[in-house]
Design a protein around this motif. Structure first.
Motif, PDB file in Angstrom:
ATOM      1  N   LEU A 126      -5.505  13.724  11.913  1.00  0.00           N
ATOM      2  CA  LEU A 126      -5.739  12.155  12.130  1.00  0.00           C
ATOM      3  C   LEU A 126      -7.248  11.766  12.136  1.00  0.00           C
ATOM      4  O   LEU A 126      -8.002  12.287  12.384  1.00  0.00           O
ATOM      5  CB  LEU A 126      -4.897  11.819  13.277  1.00  0.00           C
ATOM      6  CG  LEU A 126      -3.501  12.089  13.598  1.00  0.00           C
ATOM      7  CD1 LEU A 126      -2.988  11.713  15.084  1.00  0.00           C
ATOM      8  CD2 LEU A 126      -2.573  11.310  12.583  1.00  0.00           C
ATOM      9  N   PRO A 127      -7.161  10.424  11.550  1.00  0.00           N
ATOM     10  CA  PRO A 127      -8.669   9.900  11.476  1.00  0.00           C
ATOM     11  C   PRO A 127      -9.287   9.900  12.798  1.00  0.00           C
ATOM     12  O   PRO A 127      -8.296   9.469  13.701  1.00  0.00           O
ATOM     13  CB  PRO A 127      -8.496   8.688  10.529  1.00  0.00           C
ATOM     14  CG  PRO A 127      -7.015   8.128  10.707  1.00  0.00           C
ATOM     15  CD  PRO A 127      -6.266   9.532  10.920  1.00  0.00           C
ATOM     16  N   PRO A 128     -10.634   9.607  13.253  1.00  0.00           N
ATOM     17  CA  PRO A 128     -11.084   9.046  14.471  1.00  0.00           C
ATOM     18  C   PRO A 128     -10.476   7.645  14.721  1.00  0.00           C
ATOM     19  O   PRO A 128     -10.159   6.938  13.749  1.00  0.00           O
ATOM     20  CB  PRO A 128     -12.503   8.873  13.950  1.00  0.00           C
ATOM     21  CG  PRO A 128     -12.846   9.759  12.951  1.00  0.00           C
ATOM     22  CD  PRO A 128     -11.544   9.774  12.096  1.00  0.00           C
ATOM     23  N   PRO A 129     -10.327   7.492  16.012  1.00  0.00           N
ATOM     24  CA  PRO A 129     -10.619   8.016  17.248  1.00  0.00           C
ATOM     25  C   PRO A 129      -9.817   9.144  17.591  1.00  0.00           C
ATOM     26  O   PRO A 129     -10.148   9.861  18.540  1.00  0.00           O
ATOM     27  CB  PRO A 129     -11.003   7.128  18.257  1.00  0.00           C
ATOM     28  CG  PRO A 129      -9.717   5.929  18.013  1.00  0.00           C
ATOM     29  CD  PRO A 129      -9.881   6.165  16.298  1.00  0.00           C
ATOM     30  N   ALA A 130      -8.613   9.376  16.901  1.00  0.00           N
ATOM     31  CA  ALA A 130      -7.647  10.404  17.358  1.00  0.00           C
ATOM     32  C   ALA A 130      -8.194  11.869  17.276  1.00  0.00           C
ATOM     33  O   ALA A 130      -8.081  12.533  18.312  1.00  0.00           O
ATOM     34  CB  ALA A 130      -6.329  10.116  16.672  1.00  0.00           C
ATOM     35  N   ALA A 131      -8.823  11.755  16.321  1.00  0.00           N
ATOM     36  CA  ALA A 131      -9.114  13.525  15.831  1.00  0.00           C
ATOM     37  C   ALA A 131      -8.401  14.535  16.050  1.00  0.00           C
ATOM     38  O   ALA A 131      -8.828  15.604  17.072  1.00  0.00           O
ATOM     39  CB  ALA A 131     -10.658  13.618  16.555  1.00  0.00           C
ATOM     40  N   ALA A 132      -7.227  14.342  16.141  1.00  0.00           N
ATOM     41  CA  ALA A 132      -6.009  15.557  16.443  1.00  0.00           C
ATOM     42  C   ALA A 132      -5.414  15.922  15.103  1.00  0.00           C
ATOM     43  O   ALA A 132      -5.266  15.079  14.191  1.00  0.00           O
ATOM     44  CB  ALA A 132      -5.125  14.974  17.566  1.00  0.00           C
ATOM     45  N   SER A 133      -4.765  16.868  15.245  1.00  0.00           N
ATOM     46  CA  SER A 133      -3.780  17.599  14.078  1.00  0.00           C
ATOM     47  C   SER A 133      -2.468  17.364  14.389  1.00  0.00           C
ATOM     48  O   SER A 133      -2.173  17.478  15.566  1.00  0.00           O
ATOM     49  CB  SER A 133      -4.218  18.954  13.628  1.00  0.00           C
ATOM     50  OG  SER A 133      -5.425  19.028  13.248  1.00  0.00           O
TER      51      SER A 133
END
Length: 221
Positions: A82-89
C-alpha cells in the motif's frame, strides 16, 4: 579457479492428485485445509496478514503463510504494498481467485443445515454470514451498497450488478444506500431458503432503513 555458478532454483513442486480431471485439478489448488477460508476472507477485499490471522482463529502462522504463498504461486492471490502513509502489504484475490465465489456460496448453502446449533467452541465473525445472505439478496435489481447489522457486528454487501465485482466487505459502509437489521439465525434461514427476504421484511424480522430505491425495493415498493 573458475568462478562457481549459482545453482539454479528448483521449481516448487505442489502436491497433486495427478488425475486428468477438472475436479482433481481444482482440488490441487484449493483442496488444502484453510485455503478456501482464506478465499472467503479475501472476497471481502484486500487484507493484511495480521488481519487474516485474526479472522481465521485456529490457523497457525506457519500454515497461513504457506497457504498464502501457494495461492500466489497458483495465481489465486497477489501481494502488493500500500502507498504511504499506510506502508503495509496486503493480499488480494486475482480474477481467478474471485471466480471461487460461487464455489464458496454453494458450500455455504450445502453446509447451512449443519449450523442448527452453535457449539460453545465455535468462533464467529459477523461477515461470515454474508455468504448465506447473498443468496437471498440475489433477486434484488437495484444496484447499491447495503449495510447489514447483526448482534455479532456489521458488514456490507453489494446488490445488483455490483455484487459480481465486490460481493461483501467488512464493517459498516461509508455511505450505504440502505441498511437492514436482523439476527444471525435469520441470515441462516434466508440462506437455507426457509424464508424469503420479502416474508422476513413483512413479518418485521428485518428492519429496513433508508429512503432510496434500494430501500424501497427491500420494503417491496
Amino acid at each position: 579457479m573458475p568462478r562457481q555458478q549459482p545453482a539454479a532454483a528448483r521449481p516448487v513442486r505442489r502436491r497433486s492428485y495427478d488425475q486428468f480431471c477438472a475436479s482433481a485439478r481444482a482440488l490441487d489448488s484449493v483442496g488444502d485445509r484453510w485455503t478456501l477460508l482464506i478465499v472467503r476472507e479475501l472476497l471481502a477485499g484486500p487484507r493484511r496478514y495480521t488481519d487474516l490471522h485474526a479472522d481465521l482463529p485456529g490457523v497457525s502462522t506457519d500454515v497461513l503463510a504457506s497457504r498464502l504463498k501457494d495461492m500466489e504461486q497458483g495465481g489465486l492471490a497477489v501481494r502488493r504494498r500500500l502507498p504511504p502513509p499506510a506502508a503495509a502489504s496486503v493480499y488480494e484475490l486475482t480474477e481467478r481467485g474471485h471466480g471461487l465465489l460461487p464455489v464458496l456460496a454453494a458450500l455455504a448453502e450445502w453446509g447451512a443445515p449443519a449450523l442448527a446449533e452453535r457449539r460453545p467452541t465455535d468462533a464467529v465473525r459477523a461477515h461470515w454470514f454474508a455468504l448465506p445472505l447473498l443468496r437471498a439478496l440475489a433477486g434484488l435489481t437495484q444496484e447499491g451498497v447495503l449495510e447489514v447489522r447483526l448482534a455479532e457486528g456489521e458488514f456490507h454487501v453489494r446488490t445488483g450488478r455490483g455484487a459480481a465485482v465486490e460481493p461483501y466487505g467488512f464493517g459498516p459502509a461509508p455511505q450505504p444506500d440502505a441498511r437492514i437489521t436482523l439476527d444471525a439465525e435469520l441470515c441462516l434461514e434466508l440462506g437455507r431458503g426457509d424464508v424469503t427476504l420479502a416474508e422476513a421484511v413483512k413479518d418485521g424480522r428485518i428492519e429496513v432503513a433508508g429512503d432510496g430505491p434500494l430501500a424501497a425495493e427491500l420494503r417491496g415498493g
